[in-house]
Scaffold this motif. Structure first.
Motif, PDB file in Angstrom:
ATOM      1  N   GLU A 108      58.501 -29.575  36.908  1.00 51.56           N
ATOM      2  CA  GLU A 108      57.209 -29.682  36.242  1.00 51.56           C
ATOM      3  C   GLU A 108      56.182 -28.771  36.911  1.00 51.56           C
ATOM      4  OE1 GLU A 108      53.972 -33.164  34.970  1.00 51.56           O
ATOM      5  OE2 GLU A 108      55.869 -33.713  35.936  1.00 51.56           O
ATOM      6  N   LEU A 109      56.207 -28.707  38.232  1.00 51.02           N
ATOM      7  CA  LEU A 109      55.291 -27.836  38.960  1.00 51.02           C
ATOM      8  C   LEU A 109      55.549 -26.372  38.605  1.00 51.02           C
ATOM      9  CD1 LEU A 109      53.098 -27.400  41.099  1.00 51.02           C
ATOM     10  CD2 LEU A 109      54.913 -27.413  42.847  1.00 51.02           C
ATOM     11  N   ALA A 110      56.825 -25.984  38.546  1.00 52.50           N
ATOM     12  CA  ALA A 110      57.158 -24.599  38.190  1.00 52.50           C
ATOM     13  C   ALA A 110      56.711 -24.280  36.768  1.00 52.50           C
ATOM     14  CB  ALA A 110      58.658 -24.372  38.336  1.00 52.50           C
ATOM     15  N   ALA A 111      56.910 -25.221  35.856  1.00 48.98           N
ATOM     16  CA  ALA A 111      56.513 -24.996  34.459  1.00 48.98           C
ATOM     17  C   ALA A 111      55.001 -24.857  34.334  1.00 48.98           C
ATOM     18  CB  ALA A 111      57.027 -26.132  33.586  1.00 48.98           C
ATOM     19  N   PRO A 130      46.990 -36.936  33.496  1.00 54.31           N
ATOM     20  CA  PRO A 130      47.604 -36.191  34.604  1.00 54.31           C
ATOM     21  C   PRO A 130      48.397 -37.056  35.565  1.00 54.31           C
ATOM     22  CG  PRO A 130      45.239 -36.408  34.924  1.00 54.31           C
ATOM     23  CD  PRO A 130      45.521 -36.914  33.549  1.00 54.31           C
ATOM     24  N   SER A 131      48.236 -38.365  35.468  1.00 51.38           N
ATOM     25  CA  SER A 131      48.993 -39.249  36.354  1.00 51.38           C
ATOM     26  C   SER A 131      50.410 -39.491  35.851  1.00 51.38           C
ATOM     27  CB  SER A 131      48.270 -40.595  36.498  1.00 51.38           C
ATOM     28  OG  SER A 131      48.244 -41.289  35.251  1.00 51.38           O
ATOM     29  N   LYS A 132      50.708 -39.009  34.641  1.00 51.95           N
ATOM     30  CA  LYS A 132      52.036 -39.192  34.053  1.00 51.95           C
ATOM     31  C   LYS A 132      52.696 -37.835  33.824  1.00 51.95           C
ATOM     32  CE  LYS A 132      50.669 -43.447  31.660  1.00 51.95           C
ATOM     33  NZ  LYS A 132      50.536 -44.129  30.345  1.00 51.95           N
ATOM     34  N   GLN A 200      36.886 -22.984  37.911  1.00 50.92           N
ATOM     35  CA  GLN A 200      36.297 -22.130  36.883  1.00 50.92           C
ATOM     36  C   GLN A 200      37.005 -22.275  35.538  1.00 50.92           C
ATOM     37  OE1 GLN A 200      33.450 -20.194  37.759  1.00 50.92           O
ATOM     38  NE2 GLN A 200      33.746 -21.601  39.494  1.00 50.92           N
ATOM     39  N   ARG A 201      37.999 -23.108  35.488  1.00 51.08           N
ATOM     40  CA  ARG A 201      38.793 -23.271  34.276  1.00 51.08           C
ATOM     41  C   ARG A 201      38.278 -24.450  33.448  1.00 51.08           C
ATOM     42  NH1 ARG A 201      43.992 -21.114  34.053  1.00 51.08           N
ATOM     43  NH2 ARG A 201      44.665 -22.986  32.935  1.00 51.08           N
ATOM     44  N   GLU A 202      38.496 -24.353  32.130  1.00 47.08           N
ATOM     45  CA  GLU A 202      38.086 -25.432  31.235  1.00 47.08           C
ATOM     46  C   GLU A 202      38.926 -26.691  31.418  1.00 47.08           C
ATOM     47  OE1 GLU A 202      38.208 -23.965  27.269  1.00 47.08           O
ATOM     48  OE2 GLU A 202      36.737 -22.366  27.614  1.00 47.08           O
ATOM     49  N   ASP A 203      40.146 -26.523  31.945  1.00 46.69           N
ATOM     50  CA  ASP A 203      41.045 -27.677  32.112  1.00 46.69           C
ATOM     51  C   ASP A 203      41.035 -28.212  33.544  1.00 46.69           C
ATOM     52  OD1 ASP A 203      42.281 -25.571  33.357  1.00 46.69           O
ATOM     53  OD2 ASP A 203      44.195 -25.756  32.300  1.00 46.69           O
ATOM     54  N   ALA A 204      39.985 -27.889  34.323  1.00 49.69           N
ATOM     55  CA  ALA A 204      39.941 -28.308  35.729  1.00 49.69           C
ATOM     56  C   ALA A 204      40.072 -29.818  35.884  1.00 49.69           C
ATOM     57  CB  ALA A 204      38.643 -27.815  36.375  1.00 49.69           C
ATOM     58  N   ASP A 205      39.488 -30.574  34.966  1.00 52.62           N
ATOM     59  CA  ASP A 205      39.499 -32.037  35.081  1.00 52.62           C
ATOM     60  C   ASP A 205      40.908 -32.617  35.030  1.00 52.62           C
ATOM     61  OD1 ASP A 205      36.782 -31.974  35.235  1.00 52.62           O
ATOM     62  OD2 ASP A 205      36.429 -32.514  33.136  1.00 52.62           O
ATOM     63  N   VAL A 206      41.824 -31.934  34.347  1.00 51.65           N
ATOM     64  CA  VAL A 206      43.197 -32.444  34.288  1.00 51.65           C
ATOM     65  C   VAL A 206      44.122 -31.659  35.208  1.00 51.65           C
ATOM     66  CG1 VAL A 206      43.021 -33.389  31.963  1.00 51.65           C
ATOM     67  CG2 VAL A 206      43.678 -31.010  32.253  1.00 51.65           C
ATOM     68  N   LEU A 207      43.835 -30.366  35.434  1.00 53.86           N
ATOM     69  CA  LEU A 207      44.726 -29.547  36.258  1.00 53.86           C
ATOM     70  C   LEU A 207      44.681 -29.975  37.722  1.00 53.86           C
ATOM     71  CD1 LEU A 207      46.680 -27.222  36.530  1.00 53.86           C
ATOM     72  CD2 LEU A 207      44.738 -25.644  36.671  1.00 53.86           C
ATOM     73  N   ILE A 208      43.490 -30.282  38.248  1.00 53.46           N
ATOM     74  CA  ILE A 208      43.387 -30.672  39.661  1.00 53.46           C
ATOM     75  C   ILE A 208      44.170 -31.953  39.957  1.00 53.46           C
ATOM     76  CG2 ILE A 208      41.791 -31.447  41.463  1.00 53.46           C
ATOM     77  CD1 ILE A 208      39.761 -29.457  40.370  1.00 53.46           C
ATOM     78  N   PRO A 209      43.951 -33.051  39.233  1.00 57.00           N
ATOM     79  CA  PRO A 209      44.760 -34.247  39.518  1.00 57.00           C
ATOM     80  C   PRO A 209      46.242 -34.050  39.210  1.00 57.00           C
ATOM     81  CG  PRO A 209      43.389 -34.587  37.572  1.00 57.00           C
ATOM     82  CD  PRO A 209      42.924 -33.327  38.208  1.00 57.00           C
ATOM     83  N   LEU A 210      46.562 -33.183  38.254  1.00 58.25           N
ATOM     84  CA  LEU A 210      47.966 -32.888  37.962  1.00 58.25           C
ATOM     85  C   LEU A 210      48.625 -32.215  39.152  1.00 58.25           C
ATOM     86  CD1 LEU A 210      50.337 -32.727  35.956  1.00 58.25           C
ATOM     87  CD2 LEU A 210      49.350 -30.609  35.068  1.00 58.25           C
TER      88      LEU A 210
END
Length: 265
Positions: A108-111, A130-132, A200-210
């Motif tokens: 998942e990390l590589a993808a 992001p917790s799943k 700086q990304r629009e998806d920071a709220d989900v990418l960081i906890p992911l």
């Protein structure tokens, strides 16, 4: 005296010829209507052209989606081979019955890493949890229900870390992020590191906890070497001062002072 009967006879023949012409035209129209009715409503030919069957390419990606068709070596070229796709109901049944591939955390990390590094506009949907585990189809560009999906994932894992042996997930205006960028910049790596300014990304709220879930990290910056998280900023400093960071990077496939060595050749 003799011309009167002849003129009368010609006039009579012309009047007889007109009904005959009308009758022939009517018969031709009726025949055309009957034939057209038979063709379109009785014979009902199929006017749909089936798609072209493609052969498997050099990388092994099957272009022929109809495996039941015989693959004879004497078959004509693909451009002339037509086949009829299965019905919509058949395709839906196959898709439903085929299980979705499951990714472990390293896959998942590589993808995710390959997805965000490929194009700046590639964003993780903010609707995900992001917790799943993420839906593989969101970050992979192939059919994740395909029989070859597992092989495709393994290829992506190898490819992404070979292409990006060092990846940094940082914050643009952050002291530790500036420090880790400076450390890596001084190494003059080849291939160059990939730096993702997450805040700086629009998806920071989900990418960081992911990223935190997939790497067990608790903060940024996050350094990945060969797909493995190095650890906290303190650990990165210690590894850099001891020279062990250089070894980790070269073992992952990157070349330190790559530009200088390239000029030397």
């Amino acid at each position: 005296m003799s011309t009167l009967p002849v003129s009368s006879l010609l006039h009579s023949l012309q009047h007889q010829r007109k009904p005959l012409n009308h009758r022939a035209t009517s018969l031709a129209l009726i025949s055309l209507i009957v034939v057209s009715f038979y063709i379109f409503f009785v014979a009902r030919p199929s006017l749909d052209l089936a798609p072209i069957a493609l052969r498997t390419d050099a990388l092994g990606h099957a272009g022929n989606t109809h495996p039941s068709l015989p693959q004879d070596k004497d078959d004509p070229p693909p451009s002339s081979r037509l086949f009829r796709l299965p019905s919509d109901a058949s395709r839906k049944t196959v898709a439903v019955n085929r299980p979705q591939i499951t990714l472990d955390e390293s896959q998942e990390l590589a993808a995710v890493a390959a997805f965000v590094a490929a194009l700046p506009q590639n964003m993780i949907p903010r609707s995900i949890d992001p917790s799943k585990p993420i839906d593989p189809q969101l970050v992979l560009d192939f059919d994740t229900r395909s029989p070859r999906a597992a092989d495709e994932v393994n290829q992506i894992v190898k490819h992404v870390w070979a292409r990006y042996p060092v990846m940094l997930f940082t914050k643009l205006h952050h002291a530790n992020s500036r420090e880790v960028r400076r450390i890596v910049s001084n190494l003059d790596l080849r291939p160059p590191p990939v730096v993702i300014e997450v805040d700086q990304r629009e998806d920071a709220d989900v990418l960081i906890p992911l990223l935190h879930r997939l790497t067990s990290s608790t903060d940024l910056p996050l350094m990945l070497i060969g797909g493995k998280p190095v650890g906290s900023m303190d650990i990165i400093r210690d590894l850099n001062e001891s020279g062990k960071l250089h070894k980790l990077i070269t073992n992952a496939g990157a070349v330190i002072d790559g530009a200088k060595k390239k000029k030397g050749h």
